[in-house]
Motif scaffolding. Structure first.
Motif, PDB file in Angstrom:
ATOM      1  N   CYS A 299       0.820  -1.225   0.000  1.00  0.00           N
ATOM      2  CA  CYS A 299       0.000   0.000   0.000  1.00  0.00           C
ATOM      3  C   CYS A 299       0.845   1.262   0.000  1.00  0.00           C
ATOM      4  O   CYS A 299       0.404   2.293  -0.455  1.00  0.00           O
ATOM      5  CB  CYS A 299      -0.958   0.001   1.192  1.00  0.00           C
TER       6      CYS A 299
ATOM      7  N   CYS B 183       5.253  -4.519   4.357  1.00  0.00           N
ATOM      8  CA  CYS B 183       6.624  -4.004   4.349  1.00  0.00           C
ATOM      9  C   CYS B 183       7.276  -4.071   5.719  1.00  0.00           C
ATOM     10  O   CYS B 183       8.327  -3.461   5.922  1.00  0.00           O
ATOM     11  CB  CYS B 183       6.593  -2.556   3.876  1.00  0.00           C
TER      12      CYS B 183
ATOM     13  N   CYS C 275       7.708   1.305   4.651  1.00  0.00           N
ATOM     14  CA  CYS C 275       7.243   2.262   3.641  1.00  0.00           C
ATOM     15  C   CYS C 275       7.039   3.641   4.244  1.00  0.00           C
ATOM     16  O   CYS C 275       6.884   4.616   3.515  1.00  0.00           O
ATOM     17  CB  CYS C 275       5.941   1.773   2.997  1.00  0.00           C
TER      18      CYS C 275
END
Ligand code: FES
Ligand code: FES
Lengths: 793, 169
Positions: free
Chosen positions: B46, B54, B66
């Motif tokens: 996302c 992540c 992220c």
């Protein structure tokens, strides 16, 4: 045949090791030297004419390789015209439902007009994605805004602006089904009722977004494309067609794919354009979608509004049903009547409903194009039908379970001809088993009798428990075909290759089990590969619960043929009759005499072309067998579901405590995998029932463009799923299997809504829209308590 | 470009090895690990902090790579999915448990789940089912329906600490 039977066993997955160690290979993980990245400039408005595009500043930016608009690719990249594979309707279907389908071409990059937010307009190629996005900010586009259609009912109203000039009334496709003396049944009906049901637009939402990488070899004139797709063969066909290449110049690979669920069945503009740019630039070109793009640019699903009338008797027997529904297909309709006709074909489900008329219309609006999503028209159908049955029961003051039982098809009615064709043109003839018996098992498993006699209040009087039911039937294992190859390589290792590509369905394990049984070896001995158009010449893809049936059968037959060939050559080497031979590990020996044996390596060498070959008289060289399975029509998987919910009448919050499913997907290849597919399917059904909805405002702006706004269920929301497997073997394929990939997704919305209605039974609330949010529930409770009619009627 | 935007050398300890690469300050930790260090097991679902694909450990605590810039992690110790087991060696108990319980289908979310479970089991070697459920709610999986992931975490707890009793929860 094999001594050990692997089909039917729980076997741990062969595919797991790379995926749990972070060494899987998804598209974004593959990066050849010299790769450049693409960012797309997408329409920020829902409907407009493109007046001018200024690309100078972006082009001049450091690190930018090129900026491309529609005029730059004109003549080199053809538009998506008539979605051929989808527009084709078999003659028997044509004659039966008289579909009207209008052409509705889609440019790869918008030329003069944009029709939804997210439509690609400009492609910027740069040395990194960061730079490409910087440059995208510098592209200057003048839009002259046009009137926006966001509501399909407004879109078909007389005088509505046209989204595509050649599509009158904005109805891109329509059809009619008319079975039995419907009007007479309604004229004589004891009771009738009418409803309006809404199933919202939702997003399939694989956790891996889409992505494409293309590499062109100018010497070989070959293009290799890695795409996160469910249908590499369709991607190959489209790229070849639209870029003017021969199919053998294009190889499409679906590497590890992080979920698909339907949206990755479509071939998208980005796949075509990235392929084109790699040829044009002579460099590897990569585009990885981000989540924000995914929620506007990847196909969206469901989005139907139904106007339904039902005729029924005082005992709850449904005698007739009329439905007209609109499917909001967005600005283009790449799948034509696929989902709409699935809805019509599955709406009566496991219920008799002798008189039935339904009209479906695919209506164009200024939204992202509509594509199939797990269930593809069936969850919508089931929501309508199982809500109708529940309402009929409650309006008559009868137990819903009793009314369900009264309307279910009996075992005496199987195989049941539904009087209309399937999408493939063949008559719909259910090959389901004893459905009422399955319903009884469900009632017992969920403890329905105890529930009926207990008080519904579970806590302090404000938390109430309910049980609701729903059914499903699903045409699975759709053709047209799927193929497999089984071969021995020169060292005698067994390789099995298939055309369909997995994205979580455990094909490597399941098809190794199938191949192992066909060959008489163990699954560990088999190297399975799929997802690459270079492996098998023809293929289709993984969707529509089709792979176990189609590819599974192809693997079984190709594997069986390879076994025959191996035994024939071994017989020659051992001077024995093939029937007297058996496999053990990597050798073949004479039964009862392990000393008289040859290895698969020796057998492969004996079959290889050359002076050392030793083959039975008349046999060709090689150890490579293939088979394409062309199923006669679909198999019908079916099931019955119960949802147990607690409803807090002070907050409207729904807690789904348990889902119980009795399902019949034929013979199971690997029960562990089947259960996993159902768990995941149910989770998505729970999302549709309670949380998920893509929202657009009146100007066509999507408001749900992050995972903060578009809610996927988490581990806190997904209930336990109890499953009872019933295995009615299909006689439409030699394995006896039916598909199961979509099964879990179909029934949760009506089962959960019916359970909420049950929990609130004394209040007589009715619900007809999804998702069932706490606000809606609370509003219904308050309305009912204040003497207004509760819920959505 | 101003000086602040200039690429600079960033040094970290990743999976027990000193790693160093040059990246712009705006490079996220996820992109740094994936694109600069070649550790592609950390996935992006996302890029806005919701899905958890992540997830990596930063000085033993799970973070969403992220949402961090690589420069912020200068000198830190990072563990990614690749750090849990050696190539071709025996799998980490959590990895074994995910496979044994069919806690993954497409496997895209899996590295994030496994890393976040590693942190859970380090903090609570014998978590109850409800603890597991709420711990996992920070990671999205669209394939499995979570039930088998919850089981996998219990199995991992039992494999790691044989005294962790079965059937708690
Ligand atoms: S990619 Fe970081 S949380 Fe989703
Ligand atoms: S296994 Fe596919 S998203 Fe979790």
């Amino acid at each position: 045949m094999a001594t050990e039977v692997h089909v039917g066993r729980r076997m741990a997955r062969k595919e797991d090791r790379p995926l749990v160690t972070g060494t899987g290979r998804f598209v974004a993980d593959i990066r050849p030297v010299g790769t450049v990245d693409v960012a797309f400039g997408r329409s920020p408005v829902a409907h407009a004419r493109i007046e001018a595009i200024g690309t100078e500043a972006a082009t001049a930016m450091d690190g930018v390789v090129g900026v491309y608009t529609a005029p730059d690719i004109q003549g080199q990249v053809q538009p998506f015209t008539l979605f051929v594979d989808q527009e084709h309707t078999p003659p028997s279907l044509d004659q039966s439902i008289h579909p009207v389908i209008r052409p509705c071409d889609m440019d790869v990059l918008a030329l003069t007009r944009v029709r939804y937010v997210g439509q690609p307009v400009v492609a910027i190629v740069a040395e990194s994605r960061y730079l490409a996005e910087d440059a995208a900010e510098l592209v200057d586009i003048d839009y002259e805004e046009l009137p926006v259609l966001t509501d399909p009912e407004a879109a078909i109203a007389p005088g509505a602006p046209l989204l595509h000039e050649q599509v009158p009334g904005n109805v891109q496709a329509s059809f009619d089904v008319d079975l039995g003396a419907v009007d007479a049944v309604f004229a004589e009906a004891e009771h009738t009722a009418s409803f309006r049901f809404l199933v919202p637009r939702v997003a399939g939402s694989p956790i891996e977004t889409r992505g494409v990488l293309a590499v062109h070899d100018p010497v070989q004139e070959e293009l290799t494309v890695w795409s996160s797709t469910q249908t590499p063969y369709m991607v190959r066909t489209r790229i070849a067609e639209m870029l003017g290449l021969a199919e053998q110049q294009v190889r499409v690979i679906a590497p590890d794919v992080g979920g698909g669920f339907g949206p990755k069945v479509q071939v998208y503009p980005e796949e075509i354009l990235v392929a084109h740019l790699s040829m044009r630039l002579g460099r590897p070109v990569c585009w990885i979608e981000d989540r924000n793009e995914h929620l506007v640019a990847t196909g969206q699903s469901r989005d139907q509004v139904h106007t339904v009338e039902v005729a029924y008797r005082g005992d709850g027997t449904i005698t007739g049903l009329r439905d007209r529904f609109l499917l909001d297909c967005g600005a283009f309709n790449p799948f034509s009547i696929t989902c709409a006709y699935n809805t019509a074909a599955h709406l009566r489900g496991l219920y008799r409903v002798p008189a039935y008329r339904i009209r479906g219309e695919c209506v164009l609006t200024n939204k992202t194009p509509n594509v199939p999503y797990r269930g593809a028209g069936r969850p919508e159908a089931t929501f309508v039908m199982d809500r109708v049955v529940d309402v009929v029961a409650r309006r008559l003051g009868l137990d819903p379970a009793e009314v369900i039982g009264r309307n279910l098809l009996t075992v005496a009615e199987m195989p049941c001809d539904r009087g209309m064709p399937y999408r493939d043109g063949a008559p719909i003839v259910y090959d389901c088993g004893d459905v009422p018996a399955s319903f009884d098992r469900l009632l017992r498993q969920v403890g329905y009798a105890e529930h009926r006699s207990a008080t519904r209040e579970v806590q302090d009087g404000h938390v109430r428990r309910g049980i609701g039911f729903a059914t499903y039937v699903e045409g699975t294992g759709k053709g047209p075909h799927e193929g497999a190859r089984a071969l021995l390589d020169s060292r005698g290792d067994i390789i099995v290759l298939a055309g369909c590509t997995p994205h979580g369905q455990s094909h490597e394990t399941a098809f190794s089990q199938v191949a192992a049984d066909a060959l008489g070896v163990s699954p560990e001995q088999i190297t399975f590969r799929a997802g690459d158009t270079a492996l098998v010449p023809y293929g289709v893809g993984t969707f529509a619960s089709r792979s176990a049936v189609t590819a599974g059968t192809a693997v079984a037959v190709a594997g069986g043929r390879l076994r025959q060939r191996i035994l024939a050559v071994a017989g020659e080497l051992l001077e024995a009759a093939p029937d007297d031979l058996e496999f053990q590990d990597s050798t073949v020996h004479v039964q009862g005499d392990v000393t008289s044996s040859v290895t698969l390596h020796q057998i492969a060498a004996a079959a290889a072309p050359g002076p050392a070959a030793r083959l039975p008289a008349g046999m060709d060289h090689g150890m490579d067998e293939s088979y394409y399975f062309v199923p006669p029509t679909v198999t019908f998987a079916s099931g019955l579901m119960a949802a147990v919910v607690d409803v807090d009448t002070e907050t409207g919050v729904i807690d789904v405590r348990k889902i119980v499913l009795v399902h019949d997907s034929g013979r199971l290849i690997n029960p562990m995998v089947v259960e996993g597919q159902i768990h995941g399917g149910v989770a998505q059904g729970v999302g549709t029932a309670l949380y998920e909805r893509l929202v657009y405002d009146d100007t066509g702006q999507p408001l749900t463009t992050t995972f903060m706004d578009y809610l996927l269920p988490t581990s806190m929301e997904v209930p336990k799923v109890e499953q009872i497997h019933v295995e009615t073997r299909s006689d439409r394929n030699p394995l006896g299997v039916k598909g199961v990939g979509e099964a879990g997704t179909i029934s949760p919305p009506p089962a959960i809504v019916n359970a909420v209605v049950d929990a609130l039974a004394p209040l007589s609330v009715e619900f007809s829209e999804l998702p069932l949010t706490p606000e809606v529930v609370l509003d219904a409770v308050l309305a009912a308590r204040s003497g207004r009619t509760g819920g959505q009627r | 470009m101003s000086r602040d935007d200039e690429a600079q050398e960033i040094a970290l300890d990743v999976n027990g090895t000193k790693r160093c690469a040059v990246a712009e300050p705006r490079t996220t930790l996820a992109d740094f690990l994936r694109d600069h260090l070649g550790l592609t097991g950390t996935h992006l679902g996302c890029e806005h902090g919701v899905c958890g694909a992540c997830t990596v450990l930063l000085d033993s605590h799970s973070v969403r790579s992220c949402l961090l810039f690589a420069v912020q992690t200068e000198g830190a110790t990072v563990t990614t999915i690749e750090g849990l087991s050696e190539v071709n060696a025996e799998l980490h108990p959590i990895q074994q448990a995910f496979s044994a319980q069919h806690g993954l289908q497409c496997g895209f979310c899996t590295p994030g789940f496994i890393v976040s479970v590693a942190e859970l089991l380090a903090e609570d070697p014998d978590p109850s089912e409800s603890t597991i459920q709420s711990w996992l709610s920070g990671n999205l999986c669209r394939c499995t329906g979570y039930q088998n992931i919850v089981k996998a975490v219990r199995t991992a707890a039992e494999l790691t600490h044989p005294k962790a009793g079965p059937g708690r929860g």
